[in-house]
Scaffold this motif. Structure first.
Motif, PDB file in Angstrom:
ATOM      1  N   ARG A  85       0.885  -1.118  -0.585  1.00  0.00           N
ATOM      2  CA  ARG A  85       0.053  -0.200  -0.141  1.00  0.00           C
ATOM      3  C   ARG A  85       0.586   1.275   0.011  1.00  0.00           C
ATOM      4  O   ARG A  85       1.759   1.588   0.620  1.00  0.00           O
ATOM      5  CB  ARG A  85      -1.093  -0.222   1.416  1.00  0.00           C
ATOM      6  CG  ARG A  85      -1.844  -1.033   1.573  1.00  0.00           C
ATOM      7  CD  ARG A  85      -3.016  -1.136   0.608  1.00  0.00           C
ATOM      8  NE  ARG A  85      -3.803  -2.356   0.172  1.00  0.00           N
ATOM      9  CZ  ARG A  85      -3.551  -2.957  -0.312  1.00  0.00           C
ATOM     10  NH1 ARG A  85      -3.055  -3.682  -1.102  1.00  0.00           N
ATOM     11  NH2 ARG A  85      -4.386  -3.873   0.039  1.00  0.00           N
ATOM     12  N   GLU A  86       0.896   2.202  -0.543  1.00  0.00           N
ATOM     13  CA  GLU A  86       1.228   3.434  -1.319  1.00  0.00           C
ATOM     14  C   GLU A  86       0.416   4.680  -1.090  1.00  0.00           C
ATOM     15  O   GLU A  86      -1.115   4.423  -1.362  1.00  0.00           O
ATOM     16  CB  GLU A  86       2.198   3.602  -2.043  1.00  0.00           C
ATOM     17  CG  GLU A  86       2.842   1.851  -2.239  1.00  0.00           C
ATOM     18  CD  GLU A  86       4.120   2.041  -3.709  1.00  0.00           C
ATOM     19  OE1 GLU A  86       4.415   2.995  -4.282  1.00  0.00           O
ATOM     20  OE2 GLU A  86       3.808   1.293  -4.107  1.00  0.00           O
ATOM     21  N   GLY A  87       0.871   5.736   0.609  1.00  0.00           N
ATOM     22  CA  GLY A  87       0.129   6.865   0.061  1.00  0.00           C
ATOM     23  C   GLY A  87      -1.633   6.504   1.046  1.00  0.00           C
ATOM     24  O   GLY A  87      -1.861   6.997   0.247  1.00  0.00           O
ATOM     25  N   ASP A  88      -1.075   5.874   1.076  1.00  0.00           N
ATOM     26  CA  ASP A  88      -3.013   5.281   2.880  1.00  0.00           C
ATOM     27  C   ASP A  88      -4.014   4.771   1.458  1.00  0.00           C
ATOM     28  O   ASP A  88      -4.737   5.209   1.169  1.00  0.00           O
ATOM     29  CB  ASP A  88      -3.059   6.828   2.693  1.00  0.00           C
ATOM     30  CG  ASP A  88      -2.297   7.561   4.339  1.00  0.00           C
ATOM     31  OD1 ASP A  88      -1.870   6.556   5.372  1.00  0.00           O
ATOM     32  OD2 ASP A  88      -2.920   8.590   4.696  1.00  0.00           O
ATOM     33  N   GLY A  89      -2.798   4.035   0.519  1.00  0.00           N
ATOM     34  CA  GLY A  89      -3.703   3.258  -0.367  1.00  0.00           C
ATOM     35  C   GLY A  89      -4.481   3.807  -1.482  1.00  0.00           C
ATOM     36  O   GLY A  89      -4.944   3.113  -1.941  1.00  0.00           O
ATOM     37  N   PHE A  90      -3.791   4.858  -1.543  1.00  0.00           N
ATOM     38  CA  PHE A  90      -3.724   5.105  -3.797  1.00  0.00           C
ATOM     39  C   PHE A  90      -4.266   4.219  -4.109  1.00  0.00           C
ATOM     40  O   PHE A  90      -4.268   4.622  -5.326  1.00  0.00           O
ATOM     41  CB  PHE A  90      -3.614   6.535  -3.108  1.00  0.00           C
ATOM     42  CG  PHE A  90      -3.826   7.822  -2.182  1.00  0.00           C
ATOM     43  CD1 PHE A  90      -4.883   8.397  -2.210  1.00  0.00           C
ATOM     44  CD2 PHE A  90      -2.802   8.098  -0.777  1.00  0.00           C
ATOM     45  CE1 PHE A  90      -5.389   9.430  -1.960  1.00  0.00           C
ATOM     46  CE2 PHE A  90      -3.440   9.473  -0.298  1.00  0.00           C
ATOM     47  CZ  PHE A  90      -4.826   9.590  -0.248  1.00  0.00           C
ATOM     48  N   LEU A  91      -3.002   3.979  -3.995  1.00  0.00           N
ATOM     49  CA  LEU A  91      -2.327   2.749  -5.296  1.00  0.00           C
ATOM     50  C   LEU A  91      -1.722   1.361  -4.135  1.00  0.00           C
ATOM     51  O   LEU A  91      -1.524   1.308  -2.870  1.00  0.00           O
ATOM     52  CB  LEU A  91      -0.762   3.415  -5.104  1.00  0.00           C
ATOM     53  CG  LEU A  91      -0.333   2.421  -6.660  1.00  0.00           C
ATOM     54  CD1 LEU A  91      -1.033   1.938  -8.129  1.00  0.00           C
ATOM     55  CD2 LEU A  91       1.370   2.879  -6.855  1.00  0.00           C
TER      56      LEU A  91
END
Length: 377
Positions: free
Chosen positions: A117-123
């Motif tokens: 998960r990157e950026g609180d789940g953005f990606l």
């Protein structure tokens, strides 16, 4: 370190500097920059860099599939959780679960799953895969051998554009009041990925019967160059080469349990990734350190350095690791629990709070009477 492309770590570093030295820059603006970075990472694989783990010994099959089932008569299950930059508004987390086994034969097999998960789940990227290894003897008398490995994984990558705040949505006075004109063609990418690797292991015996076991190898990741970009139709994952070396030195000193011997384990891992390896646009990641095992406890200190070849920026961290090893009453089960902390020694350290990583593994040892070749075809 190791989840974000280094150009954008540099950008984050500049934004952090501005944010903490200017009262005019609001948290919303910082968030816009962060999600923009995530968008650029997901949109262009030429800007991407694979995530990494700090604990090499706990995640060795992640670095090289040739490690799959390297120990005969052992079934191993392991899990690792990594939290990067927990104090940053949009942090990054990775989970890795691995199962592997080898009977008393030349073949090993494994299954693994990764969630990133990157950026609180953005990606989000979810991976399911399997690995296979084959071991060949160099000298049975000396105990030296080589091992070849391959893994195949199916990757499901998704980006949530609805959580993004774009610049055309903002008003200078009233904030987020407009609708964005941005429109993405796709928000999901599914693809197969492959990694191949090899290693060699051989012992040496020094004076006073001091035994040193050396393990050296390499792995080539993404060698089929799968497409994973959301914005670039021709964008492909960049190649990555991993080189590693490790020596396990068994000393004459007893461990804390007064049964086993204390071991000193120096290790080095070098990775390079880019559209073309060993050029000015590739990325170098160097990880080296020393572990000391005095059962039932172990610990170590490592150094991490990441650099973009055409940049003077070098992002460094010192990694501290501590763990405990426990045996079941019948000694068939071996439990290992380890924790590590990455202490950044760059300008990011006061804001991001480094990275935390915890790993748990369980080994089941089974006797040689189960020597049938369960992995042959």
């Amino acid at each position: 370190m190791g989840t974000i492309h280094l150009n954008y770590i540099i950008l984050i570093e500049k934004v952090i500097s501005l944010y903490f030295n200017s009262s005019n820059l609001k948290l919303l603006h910082l968030k816009i920059v962060v999600v923009g970075i995530v968008l650029m990472i997901g949109g262009s694989p030429s800007m991407a860099q694979d995530f990494n783990f700090s604990q090499f010994n706990s995640n060795r099959t992640f670095y090289n599939p040739a490690f799959t089932g390297i120990e005969k008569g052992v079934f191993r299950g392991s899990a690792t959780y990594r939290k990067m930059w927990p104090n940053f508004p949009s942090n990054f987390s990775t989970q890795f679960v691995n199962l592997e086994a080898k009977s008393y034969n030349a073949y090993g097999i494994g299954l693994f799953a990764i969630s990133n998960r990157e950026g609180d789940g953005f990606l989000k990227t979810n991976t399911l895969g399997a690995s296979y290894s084959w071991q060949g003897s160099i000298s049975e008398l000396a105990g030296s051998f080589f091992q070849l490995g391959i893994n195949a994984s199916y990757n499901m990558k998704e980006i949530d554009f609805n959580q993004f705040t774009f610049s055309d949505e903002l008003d200078e006075i009233y904030g987020d009041i407009y609708s964005t004109s941005f429109s993405a063609d796709i928000n999901k990418q599914n693809y197969w990925d492959f990694t191949v690797g090899a290693l060699v292991q051989f012992p040496t015996i020094r004076r006073h019967r001091k035994i040193i076991i050396h393990t050296m190898g390499f792995a080539l990741h993404h060698f089929t160059r799968p497409k994973d970009s959301f914005l670039d139709k021709d964008g492909r994952l960049p190649l990555k080469l991993t080189l590693h070396s490790q020596s396990s030195i068994t000393t004459r000193t007893y461990s804390f349990n007064k049964e086993d011997r204390l071991r000193i384990i120096p290790s080095l891992v070098y990775q390079i990734q880019g559209e073309k390896l060993f050029n000015s646009a590739s990325y170098n990641n160097l990880l080296y350190g020393v572990d000391i095992q005095s059962d039932p406890v172990f610990g170590g200190i490592w150094y991490s350095s990441q650099v973009l070849n055409n940049s003077k920026k070098n992002f460094k961290a010192v990694i501290f690791q501590f763990g405990v090893k426990l045996l079941s009453d019948n000694k068939k089960y071996v439990y290992r629990l380890s924790y590590s902390y990455d202490m950044s020694i760059s300008k990011l350290s006061s804001v991001t709070q480094g990275a935390h990583e915890i790993s748990l593994s369980v080994d089941l040892h089974f006797p040689a009477r189960y020597k049938y070749n369960i992995f042959s075809f």
